[in-house]
Design a protein around this motif. Structure first.
Motif, PDB file in Angstrom:
ATOM      1  N   ILE A  21      -5.719  -0.007  -3.397  1.00  0.00           N
ATOM      2  CA  ILE A  21      -5.428  -0.445  -2.136  1.00  0.00           C
ATOM      3  C   ILE A  21      -4.401   0.516  -1.738  1.00  0.00           C
ATOM      4  O   ILE A  21      -3.176   0.518  -2.117  1.00  0.00           O
ATOM      5  CB  ILE A  21      -4.691  -1.915  -2.052  1.00  0.00           C
ATOM      6  CG1 ILE A  21      -5.881  -2.948  -2.470  1.00  0.00           C
ATOM      7  CG2 ILE A  21      -4.557  -2.222  -0.579  1.00  0.00           C
ATOM      8  CD1 ILE A  21      -5.771  -4.125  -2.709  1.00  0.00           C
ATOM      9  N   ASP A  22      -4.647   1.459  -0.829  1.00  0.00           N
ATOM     10  CA  ASP A  22      -3.943   2.662  -0.460  1.00  0.00           C
ATOM     11  C   ASP A  22      -3.919   2.636   1.109  1.00  0.00           C
ATOM     12  O   ASP A  22      -4.672   1.965   1.798  1.00  0.00           O
ATOM     13  CB  ASP A  22      -4.516   3.951  -1.250  1.00  0.00           C
ATOM     14  CG  ASP A  22      -5.797   4.220  -1.036  1.00  0.00           C
ATOM     15  OD1 ASP A  22      -6.491   3.583   0.310  1.00  0.00           O
ATOM     16  OD2 ASP A  22      -6.262   5.183  -1.435  1.00  0.00           O
ATOM     17  N   LYS A  23      -3.246   3.761   1.734  1.00  0.00           N
ATOM     18  CA  LYS A  23      -3.090   3.978   2.871  1.00  0.00           C
ATOM     19  C   LYS A  23      -4.309   4.096   3.836  1.00  0.00           C
ATOM     20  O   LYS A  23      -4.575   3.600   4.761  1.00  0.00           O
ATOM     21  CB  LYS A  23      -2.268   5.168   2.955  1.00  0.00           C
ATOM     22  CG  LYS A  23      -2.135   5.520   4.885  1.00  0.00           C
ATOM     23  CD  LYS A  23      -1.241   6.756   5.193  1.00  0.00           C
ATOM     24  CE  LYS A  23      -1.184   7.167   6.548  1.00  0.00           C
ATOM     25  NZ  LYS A  23      -0.449   8.478   6.654  1.00  0.00           N
ATOM     26  N   HIS A  26      -5.812   0.799   4.320  1.00  0.00           N
ATOM     27  CA  HIS A  26      -5.295   0.276   5.240  1.00  0.00           C
ATOM     28  C   HIS A  26      -5.779   0.523   6.652  1.00  0.00           C
ATOM     29  O   HIS A  26      -5.950  -0.106   7.684  1.00  0.00           O
ATOM     30  CB  HIS A  26      -3.772   0.374   5.357  1.00  0.00           C
ATOM     31  CG  HIS A  26      -3.227  -0.773   4.182  1.00  0.00           C
ATOM     32  ND1 HIS A  26      -2.694  -1.965   4.396  1.00  0.00           N
ATOM     33  CD2 HIS A  26      -2.917  -0.827   2.877  1.00  0.00           C
ATOM     34  CE1 HIS A  26      -2.028  -2.695   3.578  1.00  0.00           C
ATOM     35  NE2 HIS A  26      -2.282  -1.836   2.576  1.00  0.00           N
ATOM     36  N   VAL A  29      -9.517  -0.770   7.316  1.00  0.00           N
ATOM     37  CA  VAL A  29      -9.228  -2.120   7.758  1.00  0.00           C
ATOM     38  C   VAL A  29      -8.800  -2.178   9.282  1.00  0.00           C
ATOM     39  O   VAL A  29      -9.638  -2.910  10.080  1.00  0.00           O
ATOM     40  CB  VAL A  29      -8.477  -2.975   6.748  1.00  0.00           C
ATOM     41  CG1 VAL A  29      -8.199  -4.201   7.261  1.00  0.00           C
ATOM     42  CG2 VAL A  29      -9.104  -2.948   5.483  1.00  0.00           C
ATOM     43  N   GLY A  30      -8.055  -1.412   9.556  1.00  0.00           N
ATOM     44  CA  GLY A  30      -7.233  -1.437  11.103  1.00  0.00           C
ATOM     45  C   GLY A  30      -8.470  -1.180  12.059  1.00  0.00           C
ATOM     46  O   GLY A  30      -8.760  -1.808  13.107  1.00  0.00           O
ATOM     47  N   LEU A 114      -5.087  -7.463   1.486  1.00  0.00           N
ATOM     48  CA  LEU A 114      -4.437  -6.143   1.578  1.00  0.00           C
ATOM     49  C   LEU A 114      -3.228  -5.771   0.476  1.00  0.00           C
ATOM     50  O   LEU A 114      -2.709  -4.713   0.416  1.00  0.00           O
ATOM     51  CB  LEU A 114      -4.145  -5.643   2.979  1.00  0.00           C
ATOM     52  CG  LEU A 114      -5.513  -5.306   3.615  1.00  0.00           C
ATOM     53  CD1 LEU A 114      -4.952  -4.811   5.235  1.00  0.00           C
ATOM     54  CD2 LEU A 114      -5.929  -3.739   3.015  1.00  0.00           C
ATOM     55  N   LYS A 115      -2.762  -7.071   0.127  1.00  0.00           N
ATOM     56  CA  LYS A 115      -1.534  -6.889  -0.781  1.00  0.00           C
ATOM     57  C   LYS A 115      -1.957  -6.812  -2.304  1.00  0.00           C
ATOM     58  O   LYS A 115      -1.206  -6.821  -3.292  1.00  0.00           O
ATOM     59  CB  LYS A 115      -0.319  -8.122  -0.648  1.00  0.00           C
ATOM     60  CG  LYS A 115       0.007  -8.166   0.864  1.00  0.00           C
ATOM     61  CD  LYS A 115       0.971  -9.171   1.059  1.00  0.00           C
ATOM     62  CE  LYS A 115       1.552  -9.458   2.502  1.00  0.00           C
ATOM     63  NZ  LYS A 115       2.175 -10.871   2.622  1.00  0.00           N
TER      64      LYS A 115
END
Length: 183
Positions: A21-23, A26, A29-30, A114-115
Motif C-alpha cells: 500500500i503505497d502512494k 492511494h 483509489v482517489g 488503505l491503512k
C-alpha cells in the motif's frame, strides 16, 4: 484514466493481489472514487479502469456527500454467502444496460483498508450485491455472465452494440495497439 467499456480485455483479466500500500495505490483509489461518482456508480473495481490489481471502491449511498459510507477493499474475499435473491443490476462498463441477476442475499467479506488493516463485514441485500458484483470484476467475471438465459437474450442487442462501439474505438485508435477482446 477512464472506465473501460465492454468488451475491453482488462474486464476479463484476473487481477493480481496488492502487495504494498503505497502512494500510487492511494492515487489510484482517489481517481477511482472520482470516476465512480462522475458516472453515478455505487462501486468500481480496478480492472474497470484497466488496472490489474485487487482493489475496489464503493459507496453504498452512491453520493460523494456521504464520505462516511465510502469503502475501500484491497484483496477482498467472500468468506460466506447465504440465501439467494434476484434483482436488477447494472455496471459502469455497460452504461445503460440493466438486467435481473441472481446473487446471494447475504455475504460475509474480508479485505484490507488503505491503512493495511484487515476487516470483515457481513451485509445483505443491495450492499451484498455490490460486494459480489465488484469482487466478480477482480476475477474477470461480469454481470452478463450471471444473467439468466432469458435476460441474456433480452440484452443481446445492447451487448452487440457495445462490441461494435468498442471495435469502432479500436479502429479509431482510442486504445493502444494490440488490445483485442476475447468473445
Amino acid at each position: 484514466m477512464k472506465i473501460v467499456p465492454y468488451p475491453h480485455p482488462a474486464l476479463r483479466t484476473k487481477a493480481e493481489p496488492v502487495k504494498a500500500i503505497d502512494k500510487d495505490l492511494h492515487l489510484l483509489v482517489g481517481r477511482m472514487f472520482e470516476l465512480m461518482y462522475e458516472h453515478e456508480g455505487l462501486g468500481l473495481a480496478a480492472p474497470q479502469v484497466a488496472q490489474g490489481v485487487q482493489v475496489l471502491v464503493m459507496n453504498f449511498t452512491g453520493s460523494s456527500k456521504n464520505p462516511d459510507t465510502e469503502c475501500v477493499a484491497i484483496n477482498p474475499v467472500i468468506l460466506e454467502s447465504k440465501g439467494s435473491v434476484e434483482d436488477r443490476e447494472g455496471c459502469l462498463s455497460f452504461p445503460g444496460l440493466f438486467q435481473r441477476v441472481r446473487r446471494a442475499k447475504q455475504v460475509k467479506v474480508q479485505a484490507y483498508n488503505l491503512k493495511g488493516e484487515l476487516y470483515e463485514m457481513t451485509c445483505s441485500d443491495l450492499i451484498a450485491r455490490i460486494w459480489q458484483h465488484e469482487i466478480d470484476h477482480l476475477n474477470g467475471m461480469l454481470f452478463i455472465d450471471k444473467m439468466s438465459m432469458l435476460a441474456k437474450l433480452a440484452a443481446k442487442p445492447e451487448i452487440e452494440a457495445f462490441k461494435a462501439d468498442f471495435d469502432k474505438a479500436l479502429r479509431k485508435g482510442d486504445y493502444p495497439p494490440g488490445i483485442a477482446p476475447k468473445f
